[in-house]
Each structure stands twice: as structure tokens, then as C-alpha cells.
Design a protein around this motif. Structure first.
Motif, PDB file in Angstrom:
ATOM      1  N   ILE A  11       0.825  -1.209   0.000  1.00 39.51           N
ATOM      2  CA  ILE A  11       0.000   0.000   0.000  1.00 39.51           C
ATOM      3  C   ILE A  11       0.856   1.255   0.000  1.00 39.51           C
ATOM      4  O   ILE A  11       0.635   2.178  -0.797  1.00 39.51           O
ATOM      5  CB  ILE A  11      -0.976  -0.024   1.195  1.00 39.51           C
ATOM      6  N   LEU A  12       1.842   1.323   0.883  1.00 40.79           N
ATOM      7  CA  LEU A  12       2.686   2.521   0.958  1.00 40.79           C
ATOM      8  C   LEU A  12       3.545   2.706  -0.293  1.00 40.79           C
ATOM      9  O   LEU A  12       3.732   3.831  -0.760  1.00 40.79           O
ATOM     10  CB  LEU A  12       3.563   2.456   2.209  1.00 40.79           C
ATOM     11  N   GLY A  13       4.060   1.602  -0.818  1.00 44.77           N
ATOM     12  CA  GLY A  13       4.832   1.690  -2.057  1.00 44.77           C
ATOM     13  C   GLY A  13       3.972   2.166  -3.208  1.00 44.77           C
ATOM     14  O   GLY A  13       4.416   2.966  -4.041  1.00 44.77           O
ATOM     15  N   GLY A  14       2.748   1.700  -3.261  1.00 40.67           N
ATOM     16  CA  GLY A  14       1.829   2.151  -4.301  1.00 40.67           C
ATOM     17  C   GLY A  14       1.522   3.632  -4.198  1.00 40.67           C
ATOM     18  O   GLY A  14       1.540   4.355  -5.201  1.00 40.67           O
ATOM     19  N   ILE A  15       1.261   4.089  -2.997  1.00 46.66           N
ATOM     20  CA  ILE A  15       0.982   5.516  -2.792  1.00 46.66           C
ATOM     21  C   ILE A  15       2.203   6.352  -3.174  1.00 46.66           C
ATOM     22  O   ILE A  15       2.073   7.388  -3.837  1.00 46.66           O
ATOM     23  CB  ILE A  15       0.559   5.782  -1.333  1.00 46.66           C
ATOM     24  N   ALA A  16       3.389   5.907  -2.780  1.00 43.24           N
ATOM     25  CA  ALA A  16       4.614   6.652  -3.098  1.00 43.24           C
ATOM     26  C   ALA A  16       4.835   6.719  -4.608  1.00 43.24           C
ATOM     27  O   ALA A  16       5.198   7.774  -5.144  1.00 43.24           O
ATOM     28  CB  ALA A  16       5.816   6.006  -2.415  1.00 43.24           C
ATOM     29  N   MET A  17       4.612   5.612  -5.309  1.00 43.27           N
ATOM     30  CA  MET A  17       4.832   5.617  -6.759  1.00 43.27           C
ATOM     31  C   MET A  17       3.825   6.507  -7.477  1.00 43.27           C
ATOM     32  O   MET A  17       4.181   7.207  -8.430  1.00 43.27           O
ATOM     33  CB  MET A  17       4.777   4.193  -7.298  1.00 43.27           C
ATOM     34  N   VAL A  18       2.581   6.501  -7.032  1.00 41.41           N
ATOM     35  CA  VAL A  18       1.584   7.387  -7.645  1.00 41.41           C
ATOM     36  C   VAL A  18       1.962   8.844  -7.389  1.00 41.41           C
ATOM     37  O   VAL A  18       1.915   9.679  -8.297  1.00 41.41           O
ATOM     38  CB  VAL A  18       0.167   7.072  -7.110  1.00 41.41           C
ATOM     39  N   ALA A  19       2.358   9.163  -6.166  1.00 39.73           N
ATOM     40  CA  ALA A  19       2.739  10.541  -5.835  1.00 39.73           C
ATOM     41  C   ALA A  19       3.953  10.985  -6.655  1.00 39.73           C
ATOM     42  O   ALA A  19       3.973  12.109  -7.175  1.00 39.73           O
ATOM     43  CB  ALA A  19       3.036  10.653  -4.342  1.00 39.73           C
ATOM     44  N   ILE A  20       4.938  10.129  -6.792  1.00 43.39           N
ATOM     45  CA  ILE A  20       6.132  10.466  -7.578  1.00 43.39           C
ATOM     46  C   ILE A  20       5.758  10.632  -9.047  1.00 43.39           C
ATOM     47  O   ILE A  20       6.242  11.540  -9.727  1.00 43.39           O
ATOM     48  CB  ILE A  20       7.214   9.369  -7.408  1.00 43.39           C
ATOM     49  N   GLY A  21       4.907   9.749  -9.552  1.00 44.46           N
ATOM     50  CA  GLY A  21       4.488   9.846 -10.946  1.00 44.46           C
ATOM     51  C   GLY A  21       3.738  11.126 -11.248  1.00 44.46           C
ATOM     52  O   GLY A  21       3.851  11.690 -12.329  1.00 44.46           O
ATOM     53  N   ILE A  22       2.981  11.609 -10.283  1.00 46.19           N
ATOM     54  CA  ILE A  22       2.211  12.838 -10.482  1.00 46.19           C
ATOM     55  C   ILE A  22       3.072  14.066 -10.215  1.00 46.19           C
ATOM     56  O   ILE A  22       2.991  15.054 -10.946  1.00 46.19           O
ATOM     57  CB  ILE A  22       0.965  12.835  -9.572  1.00 46.19           C
ATOM     58  N   LEU A  40      -0.780   2.171  -8.699  1.00 44.95           N
ATOM     59  CA  LEU A  40      -2.188   1.811  -8.479  1.00 44.95           C
ATOM     60  C   LEU A  40      -2.350   0.301  -8.339  1.00 44.95           C
ATOM     61  O   LEU A  40      -3.157  -0.170  -7.518  1.00 44.95           O
ATOM     62  CB  LEU A  40      -3.054   2.332  -9.622  1.00 44.95           C
ATOM     63  N   ALA A  41      -1.580  -0.456  -9.117  1.00 42.01           N
ATOM     64  CA  ALA A  41      -1.656  -1.920  -9.010  1.00 42.01           C
ATOM     65  C   ALA A  41      -1.165  -2.389  -7.641  1.00 42.01           C
ATOM     66  O   ALA A  41      -1.803  -3.246  -7.008  1.00 42.01           O
ATOM     67  CB  ALA A  41      -0.837  -2.564 -10.119  1.00 42.01           C
ATOM     68  N   PHE A  42      -0.046  -1.840  -7.172  1.00 37.48           N
ATOM     69  CA  PHE A  42       0.467  -2.207  -5.857  1.00 37.48           C
ATOM     70  C   PHE A  42      -0.541  -1.847  -4.772  1.00 37.48           C
ATOM     71  O   PHE A  42      -0.812  -2.636  -3.879  1.00 37.48           O
ATOM     72  CB  PHE A  42       1.798  -1.499  -5.587  1.00 37.48           C
ATOM     73  N   PHE A  43      -1.063  -0.626  -4.846  1.00 34.63           N
ATOM     74  CA  PHE A  43      -2.025  -0.188  -3.840  1.00 34.63           C
ATOM     75  C   PHE A  43      -3.274  -1.075  -3.859  1.00 34.63           C
ATOM     76  O   PHE A  43      -3.766  -1.496  -2.804  1.00 34.63           O
ATOM     77  CB  PHE A  43      -2.422   1.271  -4.066  1.00 34.63           C
ATOM     78  N   GLY A  44      -3.785  -1.341  -5.044  1.00 39.82           N
ATOM     79  CA  GLY A  44      -4.991  -2.160  -5.160  1.00 39.82           C
ATOM     80  C   GLY A  44      -4.792  -3.567  -4.619  1.00 39.82           C
ATOM     81  O   GLY A  44      -5.649  -4.106  -3.910  1.00 39.82           O
ATOM     82  N   TYR A  45      -3.650  -4.174  -4.942  1.00 42.80           N
ATOM     83  CA  TYR A  45      -3.384  -5.522  -4.458  1.00 42.80           C
ATOM     84  C   TYR A  45      -3.201  -5.531  -2.938  1.00 42.80           C
ATOM     85  O   TYR A  45      -3.718  -6.408  -2.239  1.00 42.80           O
ATOM     86  CB  TYR A  45      -2.164  -6.102  -5.158  1.00 42.80           C
ATOM     87  N   GLY A  46      -2.490  -4.545  -2.409  1.00 41.20           N
ATOM     88  CA  GLY A  46      -2.326  -4.449  -0.960  1.00 41.20           C
ATOM     89  C   GLY A  46      -3.646  -4.227  -0.247  1.00 41.20           C
ATOM     90  O   GLY A  46      -3.920  -4.823   0.800  1.00 41.20           O
ATOM     91  N   PHE A  47      -4.494  -3.382  -0.818  1.00 41.03           N
ATOM     92  CA  PHE A  47      -5.814  -3.134  -0.249  1.00 41.03           C
ATOM     93  C   PHE A  47      -6.644  -4.409  -0.263  1.00 41.03           C
ATOM     94  O   PHE A  47      -7.313  -4.743   0.717  1.00 41.03           O
ATOM     95  CB  PHE A  47      -6.520  -2.019  -1.027  1.00 41.03           C
ATOM     96  N   TYR A  48      -6.587  -5.135  -1.373  1.00 40.64           N
ATOM     97  CA  TYR A  48      -7.323  -6.393  -1.472  1.00 40.64           C
ATOM     98  C   TYR A  48      -6.857  -7.383  -0.408  1.00 40.64           C
ATOM     99  O   TYR A  48      -7.672  -7.992   0.285  1.00 40.64           O
ATOM    100  CB  TYR A  48      -7.150  -6.995  -2.865  1.00 40.64           C
ATOM    101  N   LEU A  49      -5.531  -7.552  -0.291  1.00 37.26           N
ATOM    102  CA  LEU A  49      -5.014  -8.511   0.686  1.00 37.26           C
ATOM    103  C   LEU A  49      -5.353  -8.122   2.114  1.00 37.26           C
ATOM    104  O   LEU A  49      -5.639  -8.977   2.950  1.00 37.26           O
ATOM    105  CB  LEU A  49      -3.497  -8.655   0.534  1.00 37.26           C
TER     106      LEU A  49
END
Length: 106
Positions: A11-22, A40-49
Motif C-alpha cells: 500500500i505505501l509503495g503504491g501511494i509513493a509511486m503514484v505521488a512520484i508519478g504525479i 495503483l496496481a500495488f495499492f490495489g493488491y495491498g488493499f485487497y489482501l
């Protein structure tokens, strides 16, 4: 316990990558899109798990979760640094060296 760490890292890695990308506009468009999509894929998978997966379900732990966010963030920071260095070199070439005041060296 390790599963919780894994899920939080996703989840945190996903948020960081989205923030860096933007946030870092000096990257190429492809790199920015890659950061956002993978984030988004990392965040979504972490949220799902963490919240949606059945309790006690088994899943694989991938080493990419630990490596890929770091690589993408380092790549984005390098692109930003190179863009700033190019801008400084362009400004230096445009205006030339500043004139020195005082006595010339003999």
C-alpha cells in the motif's frame, strides 16, 4: 506479522509511486504513466489482501514488492536531477561566465 508488513509495504509503495508519478514532471510521459499504473496496481493488491481477501487465505510474496518501488523512485529522482542540471547548463551557456570585478591576476 510478516503478512501485515507485506500488505502495508504494498500500500505505501503504491501511494509513493503514484505521488512520484504525479509530482515529478521532469520524467518522460511513459515513465510517469508507468509509475502511476504500477503504483495503483500495488495499492490495489495491498488493499485487497488487507481488507477483502478471505481470512486465512494463502498468497505468494513477491520480492518485486520490495525492489520495484525503490527502482522507480530512484529513476524519477535521477530524471529530476538531470533536468535541473541541464537547465543550469543551458542558463550558464546563455549568459556566459560572470565578469570578475577587481584586479586581474598578474
Amino acid at each position: 506479522m510478516f503478512e501485515l508488513f507485506y500488505e502495508l509495504l504494498l500500500i505505501l509503495g503504491g501511494i509513493a509511486m503514484v505521488a512520484i508519478g504525479i509530482a515529478i514532471k521532469e520524467q518522460s510521459t511513459g515513465s510517469r504513466i508507468l509509475n502511476v499504473v504500477v503504483g495503483l496496481a500495488f495499492f490495489g493488491y495491498g488493499f485487497y489482501l488487507m481488507f477483502l481477501a478471505p481470512v486465512g487465505s494463502e498468497y505468494r510474496i513477491f520480492i518485486y514488492v520490495f525492489i520495484l518501488p525503490i527502482l522507480l523512485i530512484v529513476r524519477a529522482v535521477k530524471a529530476r536531477k538531470e533536468a535541473r542540471e541541464q537547465a543550469a547548463a543551458h542558463q550558464f551557456a546563455q549568459y556566459g561566465q560572470p565578469q570578475q570585478q577587481g584586479y586581474p591576476n598578474a
